[in-house]
Design a protein around this motif. Structure first.
Motif, short mmCIF file in Angstrom:
data_model
loop_
_atom_site.label_atom_id
_atom_site.label_comp_id
_atom_site.label_asym_id
_atom_site.label_seq_id
_atom_site.Cartn_x
_atom_site.Cartn_y
_atom_site.Cartn_z
N MET A 36 5.11 4.21 6.74
CA MET A 36 4.73 5.51 6.74
C MET A 36 3.90 5.50 5.36
N TYR A 37 3.12 6.60 4.88
CA TYR A 37 2.39 6.81 3.88
C TYR A 37 2.91 7.76 2.71
N GLY A 38 3.21 7.50 1.66
CA GLY A 38 3.70 8.36 0.59
C GLY A 38 2.84 9.63 0.36
N ASP A 39 1.62 9.44 0.78
CA ASP A 39 0.79 10.96 0.70
C ASP A 39 0.50 11.61 1.85
N THR A 40 1.49 11.49 2.92
CA THR A 40 1.33 12.10 4.16
C THR A 40 2.44 13.21 4.25
N CYS A 61 -8.97 8.71 15.78
CA CYS A 61 -8.75 8.02 14.57
C CYS A 61 -7.45 7.52 14.50
N ASN A 62 -7.10 6.27 13.61
CA ASN A 62 -5.57 5.97 13.15
C ASN A 62 -5.14 6.93 12.03
N ALA A 63 -4.11 7.50 12.30
CA ALA A 63 -3.55 8.44 11.32
C ALA A 63 -2.75 7.48 10.27
N TYR A 86 -5.50 -5.74 5.75
CA TYR A 86 -5.48 -4.56 6.45
C TYR A 86 -4.12 -4.63 7.52
N LEU A 87 -3.12 -3.85 7.06
CA LEU A 87 -2.30 -3.25 8.14
C LEU A 87 -2.79 -3.30 9.53
N THR A 88 -3.88 -2.45 9.79
CA THR A 88 -4.43 -2.12 11.09
C THR A 88 -4.88 -3.47 11.88
N ASP A 89 -5.05 -4.58 11.05
CA ASP A 89 -5.54 -5.77 11.90
C ASP A 89 -4.40 -6.26 12.69
N ARG A 117 -2.75 -4.46 -6.02
CA ARG A 117 -3.16 -3.64 -4.77
C ARG A 117 -4.12 -4.36 -3.82
N ARG A 118 -3.35 -5.04 -2.88
CA ARG A 118 -4.37 -5.88 -1.90
C ARG A 118 -4.34 -5.50 -0.60
N GLY A 119 -4.04 -4.24 -0.59
CA GLY A 119 -4.27 -3.74 1.14
C GLY A 119 -2.91 -3.26 1.62
N THR A 120 -3.07 -2.66 2.73
CA THR A 120 -1.73 -1.86 3.39
C THR A 120 -0.90 -3.13 3.92
N HIS A 139 -0.50 -6.02 2.95
CA HIS A 139 0.19 -6.79 1.63
C HIS A 139 0.97 -5.98 1.18
N ALA A 140 1.00 -4.57 1.12
CA ALA A 140 1.88 -3.53 0.60
C ALA A 140 3.26 -3.76 1.45
N VAL A 141 3.07 -3.63 2.68
CA VAL A 141 4.25 -3.88 3.76
C VAL A 141 5.10 -4.95 3.28
N VAL A 188 7.95 2.89 3.23
CA VAL A 188 7.07 4.20 2.85
C VAL A 188 6.07 3.51 1.89
N LEU A 189 4.70 3.36 1.98
CA LEU A 189 3.88 3.07 1.23
C LEU A 189 3.48 3.86 0.03
N ALA A 190 3.58 3.61 -1.11
CA ALA A 190 3.41 4.75 -2.25
C ALA A 190 2.84 3.87 -3.33
C1 UD1 Z 1 -5.61 3.70 6.02
C2 UD1 Z 1 -5.93 2.69 7.34
C3 UD1 Z 1 -6.81 3.55 8.32
C4 UD1 Z 1 -6.40 5.16 8.44
C5 UD1 Z 1 -6.13 5.79 7.12
C6 UD1 Z 1 -5.37 7.00 7.56
C7 UD1 Z 1 -5.97 0.38 6.62
C8 UD1 Z 1 -6.40 -0.71 6.28
N1 UD1 Z 1 -6.40 1.56 7.10
O1 UD1 Z 1 -6.93 3.87 5.32
O2 UD1 Z 1 -7.11 2.88 9.58
O3 UD1 Z 1 -7.26 5.67 9.21
O4 UD1 Z 1 -5.25 4.83 6.30
O5 UD1 Z 1 -5.63 7.62 6.13
O6 UD1 Z 1 -4.53 0.75 6.40
N2 UD1 Z 1 -1.52 1.18 -0.18
C9 UD1 Z 1 -0.36 0.52 -1.14
N3 UD1 Z 1 -1.10 -0.76 -1.43
C10 UD1 Z 1 -2.15 -1.08 -1.14
C11 UD1 Z 1 -3.09 -0.30 -0.47
C12 UD1 Z 1 -2.72 0.75 0.02
O7 UD1 Z 1 0.60 0.85 -1.23
O8 UD1 Z 1 -2.56 -2.10 -1.68
C13 UD1 Z 1 -0.92 2.75 0.38
C14 UD1 Z 1 -1.61 3.80 -0.33
O9 UD1 Z 1 -0.96 4.35 -1.41
C15 UD1 Z 1 -1.55 4.75 0.74
C16 UD1 Z 1 -1.78 3.93 1.96
O10 UD1 Z 1 -1.30 2.63 1.58
O11 UD1 Z 1 -0.38 5.48 0.69
C17 UD1 Z 1 -3.14 3.90 2.70
O12 UD1 Z 1 -3.84 3.11 1.70
P1 UD1 Z 1 -5.38 3.84 1.53
O13 UD1 Z 1 -5.94 2.93 0.65
O14 UD1 Z 1 -5.58 4.98 1.35
O15 UD1 Z 1 -5.88 3.41 2.87
P2 UD1 Z 1 -7.23 4.30 3.63
O16 UD1 Z 1 -8.31 3.68 3.32
O17 UD1 Z 1 -7.09 5.76 3.69
#
Ligand code: UD1
Ligand code: MG
Length: 449
Positions: free
Chosen positions: A103-107, A170-172, A199-202, A79-82, A84-86, A8-10
Motif C-alpha cells: 500500500m502507499y502511505g499517501d493513499t 490505470c494502476n491504482a 518499478y514494482l509494476t514490472d 529512493r530507487r523506486g517502488t 526497491h522500497a518494498v 506500506v510505502l511511505a
Molecule cells: C506509481 C506506480 C504507477 C501508479 C501510481 C499510482 C510504480 C513504478 N508506478 O507511480 O503505476 O499508477 O503509483 O499512484 O510503482 N516510494 C518509496 N520509495 C521509492 C519510490 C516510491 O517509498 O523509492 C513510495 C512513495 O512514497 C509513494 C509510492 O511509493 O507512496 C509511489 O511512488 P510514486 O513515486 O508516487 O510513484 P508514481 O510515479 O506515482
C-alpha cells in the motif's frame, strides 16, 4: 485463514506539497494519512505490518508507533523506486506470509473491503493482483495492458507507446503478491527504464514470463485517489468528509446541513444528537445521546454528556468534560474542565483548569484566571453555587457548595460553602454632584446644538 503481510510505502519526498512536514503526516479528517492507511491494513486483518520510511523521517516512525505499535519500521536509505522500497522490508518478507499487500502511505481513502477484493485473485491461484481504476485524466499513472481480458503488463507513463497511453484503465498502485513468490519476483526487477528506478509494476510481466497469472480488480477512483499536492489533499478531505457524514447520518444523528459540518475520523455520537450548521469537530470528541451542538461551534478533545446543549458559537477545547444536561452557551470557551450534571455557563465566559459542581450557575462574563504567566492553577467550584456576572476567579481558588458570589467580584480567597462573597469596591452616591460637575465643566463653552 491466509496470513497477510501489509507493506506500506511511505518514503515519499512529497516535494509538491511544499511543506517542511513529510507528506504522509499531512492530515485528512484530523488524522495523518499514514494512520488511515495503517487503520485499513489492520482492519483488513493484517497479521503483520511493515512500514518503509525515508531517512530522517523520525516523525513518521513516531506516528507509526503511536497508531500501530506492533508494526515494524524499515528505512529506505536511497529512493530507487517502488520495488526497491518494498525490498527494504525484506526481513518481513523472509518470515513467509501467504499474501503480501503493498500500500502507499499517501493513499488515505483505501477501505478494508478494497484490500479484501485485491487479495481475492491470489486465493484463485494468481501470482500477483493489482487494482485498476479509470481516472478522469490518466496522465502520470501506469496503464494496465491486457490481452484477451488478461493483464499482461503495467506500462509506466514514461515508457508507454502512444497506443498504450490511450488506455483508460490505470494502476491504482496497491498490489497483492503471492507470499511464496514475492521475493523471487521482486529480485528479478531491474532499473532499465527512463527513470532508472526499480518499478514494482514490472512484477506483472515478470510473473507472466514465469508462467504465473496476474489478476485485476477494478475499483472506484474515489477509493484509491493518491495525494501529491495540497489540491489533492483537499479533494481527499472532501471525499472523506462525505463518507463520515453519511456514516453518522446512518447512525441516527441529525445534521441539519451536512455539507457544513466537519468531522474527525474518530468523532463519536450517540443517538438523537442534533448538530446545527457550521460546526467543526477536531479529534477526540464523544457526544452522547440527545445532546445538541448548536451552530458555529468548535469542539475538540471533548466529551459532551447526554442531553447537553453546546453553542451557538461555543468552543470546547481538549479536556472539556460536560455532564448530563450541561448548558454551554454563546461565546463560551471551556478547557480542561469538568462540568457536573446540570451546570450552566451560558454567556461570554472562559472556564479553564476548573471543576464546576452540579447545578451551579456561572454568570455572564465570568473568567477563571488560571495562568500567572508561568504556571496553570485550578479553580474548584462546588455544587449549587452561583457565580455573579462579570466575576474573576483568580486561581488557585475554591468556591464551596451553595456559595454565592456577588456580581463583578474579583475572588482571590477561598469562599466557604453557603457564604456570600463580594469582592468589589463599595458604591458611593453623592446627591446633586453630577449637576454641579456639569455646570463647572461647561462654563464658558457655547451651548450644545
Ligand atoms: C506509481 C506506480 C504507477 C501508479 C501510481 C499510482 C510504480 C513504478 N508506478 O507511480 O503505476 O499508477 O503509483 O499512484 O510503482 N516510494 C518509496 N520509495 C521509492 C519510490 C516510491 O517509498 O523509492 C513510495 C512513495 O512514497 C509513494 C509510492 O511509493 O507512496 C509511489 O511512488 P510514486 O513515486 O508516487 O510513484 P508514481 O510515479 O506515482
Ligand atoms: Mg504517486
Amino acid at each position: 485463514m491466509r496470513q497477510l503481510l501489509v507493506i506500506v510505502l511511505a518514503a515519499g519526498e512529497g516535494t509538491r506539497m511544499r511543506s517542511a512536514r513529510p507528506k504522509v503526516l499531512h492530515a485528512v479528517a484530523g488524522r495523518p494519512m499514514v494512520a488511515h492507511v495503517l487503520d485499513a491494513a489492520l482492519e483488513a486483518g493484517a497479521a503483520h505490518v511493515a512500514v518503509v520510511i525515508g531517512p530522517d523521517h523520525d516523525a513518521v516512525a513516531a506516528e507509526v508507533r503511536r497508531v500501530a505499535p506492533q508494526a515494524e519500521v524499515f528505512v529506505q536509505a536511497e529512493r530507487r523506486g517502488t520495488a526497491h522500497a518494498v525490498l527494504a522490508a525484506r526481513a518481513a518478507l523472509e518470515r513467509g506470509f501467504d499474501d503480501v499487500v503493498v500500500m502507499y502511505g499517501d493513499t488515505p481513502l483505501v477501505q478494508p473491503e478494497t484490500i479484501a477484493a485485491l487479495r481475492a485473485p491470489l486465493t484463485e491461484g494468481a501470482a500477483v493482483a493489482v487494482l485498476g481504476f479509470r481516472p478522469p485524466d490518466p496522465t502520470g499513472y501506469g496503464r494496465l495492458v491486457t490481452e484477451g481480458g488478461e493483464l499482461v503488463a503495467i506500462r509506466e507513463e514514461k515508457e508507454a507507446s502512444a497506443e498504450e497511453r490511450a488506455i483508460g484503465l490505470c494502476n491504482a498502485g496497491l498490489m497483492a503478491l503471492d507470499g511464496r513468490a514475492a521475493l523471487d519476483l521482486l529480485g528479478r526487477v531491474d532499473d532499465a527504464n527512463a527513470k532508472q528506478e526499480f518499478y514494482l509494476t514490472d512484477v506483472v510481466a515478470i510473473a507472466r514470463a514465469l508462467g504465473g497469472r496476474a489478476g485485476v480488480c477494478e475499483v472506484a477512483a474515489e477509493d484509491v485517489a493518491g495525494v501529491n499536492s495540497r489540491a489533492q489533499l483537499a479533494e481527499a478531505e472532501a471525499i472523506f468528509q462525505r463518507r463520515l457524514r453519511a456514516r453518522v447520518l446512518e447512525a441516527g444523528v441529525t445534521l441539519v446541513a451536512p455539507e457544513t459540518v466537519f468531522l474527525s475520523a474518530d468523532t463519536s455520537f450517540g443517538r438523537d444528537v442534533i448538530v446545527e450548521p457550521n460546526v467543526c469537530f477536531g479529534p477526540g470528541v464523544r457526544v452522547e445521546d440527545g445532546a445538541t451542538i448548536r451552530a458555529f461551534s468548535h469542539v475538540e478533545g471533548a466529551h459532551v454528556g447526554p442531553g447537553a446543549i453546546v453553542g451557538p458559537f461555543a468552543r470546547l477545547r481538549p479536556g472539556a468534560e460536560l455532564g448530563q444536561g450541561v448548558h454551554v452557551g454563546n461565546f463560551v470557551e471551556i478547557k480542561a474542565s469538568d462540568l457536573a450534571p446540570g451546570a450552566k455557563v451560558n454567556h461570554l465566559s472562559y472556564v479553564g483548569d476548573s471543576s464546576v459542581g452540579a447545578n451551579t450557575n456561572i454568570g455572564a462574563g465570568t473568567i477563571t484566571c488560571n495562568y500567572d504567566g508561568f504556571r496553570k492553577h485550578r479553580t474548584v467550584i462546588g455544587a449549587n453555587a452561583f457565580v455573579g456576572t462579570n466575576s474573576l476567579l483568580v486561581a488557585p481558588v475554591s468556591v464551596g457548595d451553595g456559595a454565592y458570589i456577588g456580581t463583578g467580584s474579583v475572588i482571590t480567597d477561598d469562599v466557604p460553602a453557603d457564604a456570600l462573597a463580594i469582592g468589589r469596591a463599595r458604591q458611593v452616591n453623592k446627591p446633586g454632584l453630577a449637576a454641579r460637575l456639569r455646570a463647572r465643566l461647561s462654563a464658558g463653552l457655547a451651548p450644545k446644538k
